[in-house]
Design an enzyme around this catalytic site. Structure first.
Site, short mmCIF file in Angstrom:
data_model
loop_
_atom_site.label_atom_id
_atom_site.label_comp_id
_atom_site.label_asym_id
_atom_site.label_seq_id
_atom_site.Cartn_x
_atom_site.Cartn_y
_atom_site.Cartn_z
N CYS A 146 43.42 33.72 34.07
CA CYS A 146 42.28 34.61 34.33
C CYS A 146 42.74 36.07 34.22
O CYS A 146 43.25 36.63 35.19
CB CYS A 146 41.70 34.32 35.71
SG CYS A 146 40.29 35.37 36.11
N CYS B 101 41.07 38.53 36.58
CA CYS B 101 41.50 38.40 37.98
C CYS B 101 42.87 39.03 38.19
O CYS B 101 43.11 39.72 39.18
CB CYS B 101 41.63 36.94 38.42
SG CYS B 101 40.32 35.84 37.93
N ASP B 102 43.78 38.75 37.29
CA ASP B 102 45.18 39.06 37.55
C ASP B 102 45.78 40.17 36.69
O ASP B 102 46.92 40.58 36.93
CB ASP B 102 46.02 37.78 37.35
CG ASP B 102 45.63 36.69 38.34
OD1 ASP B 102 45.25 37.05 39.46
OD2 ASP B 102 45.68 35.51 37.98
#
Ligand code: NDP
Length: 315
Positions: free
Chosen positions: A137, A140-141
């Protein structure tokens, strides 16, 4: 056999879609029962920080956010249970769901929010470095790789989108594509090709990872099966998988209309499936957005649809 438990609204799955559906269903007095599934809280609990969900100016961890939404669902009376749906027989107003191969529940309305699972390459090193340099992701990261070097695997729109996203914060982004061409749409291809920070490695596969306390290099296989085949190590700080997702819809495939990739089809702007009273919300029905906020919104729709269905049919 024990009597079948009857519920007005059964929710299967516990990501932002399932929990949000539960909040709305509980507040509408549908007495929802929610089974949390294999991964209580869903995919977001495996991410680090969520920084793009409105209302959290300082960000929040995926696990914390899911716990908060869960508590909110309980506050309004949702009956949240551990358990995995192992069998489904869908029939309007009489949907029989088997939990953990034993208990049977008959649900008047059913909300399916079983999510999707990112595909991984299947390397032992992906497990070894999970949360230590391996992510599926980028949104997200990616932030944790500011000014670092990463490698994205995949040649589709997701991989290109992820590579472009990461190029805004990383020093260098490699894109490992197993074929000699990208599968992504032309516009995405052009953006990637014209991005100075992105280097496309055609006919490359990631076959391993190495590093102490986190990823420090990727082992690459170039030109598989050709006389020029070679393996080499490339220094990178992170590996991002973007090779597609599996919607977790298999249990319902016999009854529900699915698209070619297995996502549950819903009607128009609603969460309605082809079976009256059965709704799908979140990633299991979303091939293109797959965000926490869109999942939560579709959970709301599913609960509202279920409420209207029960009312309209005097159930
Ligand atoms: P796709 O299935 O389109 O692409 C997957 C990519 O991963 C392919 O390049 C494939 O390679 C590669 N791949 C699959 N398995 C492996 C493996 N084991 N090792 C190495 N590479 C592998 O998935 P996407 O998630 O990219 O897209 C899904 C859908 O969502 C598409 O329809 C896409 O258009 C859409 N989408 C649209 C976006 C947009 O318009 N902005 C953004 C994101 C997604 P190969 O080509 O060799 O098969």
């Amino acid at each position: 056999m024990a009597d079948i438990e009857k519920v007005r609204c059964l929710i299967i799955g516990s990501g932002p879609a399932g929990y949000t559906a539960a909040i709305y269903a509980a507040r509408a007095n549908l007495s929802p029962v929610l089974y949390e599934g294999i991964l209580p809280g869903g995919q977001l609990t495996t991410t680090t920080e969520i920084e793009n969900f409105p209302g959290y100016p300082n960000g929040i961890s995926g696990a914390e956010m899911m716990e908060d939404i869960r508590k909110q669902a309980i506050r309004f009376g949702t009956d949240i249970r551990y358990g995995i749906a192992t069998k489904a027989e869908l029939k309007p107003n009489h949907n029989i769901i088997t939990i953990d191969g034993e208990k049977q529940i008959e649900a008047t309305t059913l909300i399916i929010s079983t999510g999707a699972s990112a595909k991984y390459l299947g390397l032992d090193d992906e497990k070894k470095y999970a949360g230590m340099g391996v992510s599926a992701c980028a949104t997200c990261d990616g932030f944790f790789y500011r000014k670092k070097t990463v490698i994205v695997v995949g040649g589709g729109d997701t991989a290109c989108e992820d590579a472009l996203y990461l190029s805004r914060m990383c020093a260098k982004v490699y894109l490992a594509v197993r074929k000699d061409k990208l599968r992504a749409s032309k516009v995405m291809q052009e953006r990637v090709v014209n991005n100075e920070k992105i280097e496309i490695l055609y006919k490359h596969e990631v076959i391993g990872l190495d590093g102490d306390n986190g990823v420090q290099s990727a082992l690459l296989l170039k030109n598989r099966g050709e006389s020029s085949q070679e393996e080499y190590s490339l220094p990178v700080d992170g590996l991002f998988l973007a090779i597609g997702h599996h919607p977790n819809s298999g249990l319902f495939a016999e009854y529900l209309d699915l698209d070619a990739e297995g996502y549950i089809k819903t009607k128009g702007a609603t969460a309605q499936t082809n079976v009256p009273g059965v709704y799908a919300a979140g990633d299991v029905a979303d091939p293109s957005y797959r965000q926490a906020i869109t999942a939560a919104a579709s959970g709301c729709k599913a609960a509202k649809d279920a409420e209207r269905y029960l009312l309209a049919n005097g159930l």
